[in-house]
Enzyme design. Structure first.
Site, mmCIF file in Angstrom:
data_model
loop_
_atom_site.group_PDB
_atom_site.id
_atom_site.type_symbol
_atom_site.label_atom_id
_atom_site.label_comp_id
_atom_site.label_asym_id
_atom_site.label_seq_id
_atom_site.Cartn_x
_atom_site.Cartn_y
_atom_site.Cartn_z
ATOM 1 N N ASP A 145 -43.195 -10.609 -15.601
ATOM 2 C CA ASP A 145 -42.740 -9.225 -15.483
ATOM 3 C C ASP A 145 -42.464 -8.673 -16.876
ATOM 4 O O ASP A 145 -42.085 -9.404 -17.792
ATOM 5 C CB ASP A 145 -41.454 -9.151 -14.654
ATOM 6 N N ARG A 146 -42.630 -7.394 -17.022
ATOM 7 C CA ARG A 146 -42.429 -6.760 -18.331
ATOM 8 C C ARG A 146 -41.029 -7.036 -18.888
ATOM 9 O O ARG A 146 -40.852 -7.250 -20.087
ATOM 10 C CB ARG A 146 -42.661 -5.254 -18.196
#
Length: 308
Positions: A145-146
């Site tokens: 995930d970012r």
């Protein structure tokens, strides 16, 4: 708009749709691919698809026969030219490197892969860097995930990409995360076995649902950190937002999670904490083709924990 249909070859088994399209249609920007997927102009076996979907041999891929004029191609090049600062930044992320494998320590906030509204990503930086330096393509093996930091494997060899992808799919890769979670986890260790369902196809939340896919997470308490707890998380499966949803489900959401926790309230109660998601991919372990077991680790990016 005219459409064409192609058959996915066996060599592309389990490749991501967007990566496949980027290799074969390098002038198609990611945003256009995502748009066509949403508009059902790109289909797999006549079904709506998403950029991250995996390909299967002999599947029928329907694509629009779209002509992108030279002006559009000039303004959306397939690979950017990195500045000196960007090269230095990317090199600072490299933890280890072999002839075929790149091990990245991704900082929070940097996307794994590009998309609409994103100026850069690990994929974008790595593609441009190795195109210029070694004139070769790179392949993302998995994603973070970012907002999650830590270990990310990037392959420089197509055969290795397929081996690693199969290892991930067969749960032969052990990933260990370190997280700071809200409250005191009094149980020394345990498991969370709850199926997860994605509510929507793009950028939507994940929820626990009997209609979801099986998801299993093991956790171990490391230490209490003030009013919070440092835990070790080992996902047995690799579902979207799995660790974040599972920890929130037992009343201990990960600190700094704006989607599955009350992050603003968390930071208000812990003013000494940096505003970030406290989830870090700390270790990854795998063994391919009966070779030597490979273990990579990335140190915690936060060291001075709040003890108040």
């Amino acid at each position: 708009m005219k459409f064409d249909c192609i058959t996915i070859p066996e060599s592309e088994e389990n490749s991501r749709l967007d990566n496949f399209l980027k290799r074969h249609y390098p002038h198609w920007p990611y945003g256009l691919i995502a748009k066509w997927c949403r508009q059902k102009k790109i289909k797999l076996n006549n079904q709506k698809t998403a950029p991250g979907d995996r390909l299967t041999p002999h599947a029928q891929l329907t694509l629009p026969v779209e002509t992108i004029d030279e002006k559009s191609r000039a303004t959306t090049p397939s690979l950017k030219t990195l500045s000196s600062a960007e090269k230095t930044f990317f090199e600072s992320l490299i933890l280890d490197q072999t002839e075929k494998l790149l091990v990245i320590n991704k900082p929070p906030g940097l996307a794994t892969q590009g998309g609409t509204g994103l100026s850069t990503s690990v994929d974008c930086l790595a593609q441009a860097y190795f195109k210029e330096k070694e004139n070769r393509a790179i392949y993302l093996v998995h994603r973070l995930d970012r907002s999650t930091s830590g270990l990310l494997l990037v392959s420089k060899d197509l055969a290795l990409t397929k081996d690693l992808t199969q290892a991930f799919k067969g749960q032969q890769v052990k990933k260990t995360y370190i997280a700071l979670v809200e409250g005191h986890v009094f149980q020394q260790s345990g498991s969370i076995d709850c199926p997860l369902l994605i509510q929507g196809r793009v950028n939507d939340k994940v929820c626990i649902s009997p209609e979801g896919k099986p998801a299993l997470t093991h956790f171990e308490r490391i230490d209490f950190q003030g009013t919070n707890t440092l835990v070790r998380l080992i996902p047995q499966t690799g579902r979207m937002h799995q660790l974040r949803v599972h920890m929130a489900s037992i009343g201990h959401p990960i600190m700094g999670d704006y989607r599955y926790a009350k992050a603003r309230e968390q930071f208000k109660n812990n003013p000494c904490l940096e505003k970030r998601l406290y989830l870090h991919a700390a270790q990854i372990e795998f063994c391919l083709n009966n070779q030597i077991n490979q273990i990579y680790t990335a140190p915690l990016p936060w060291q001075d924990m709040c003890e108040t």
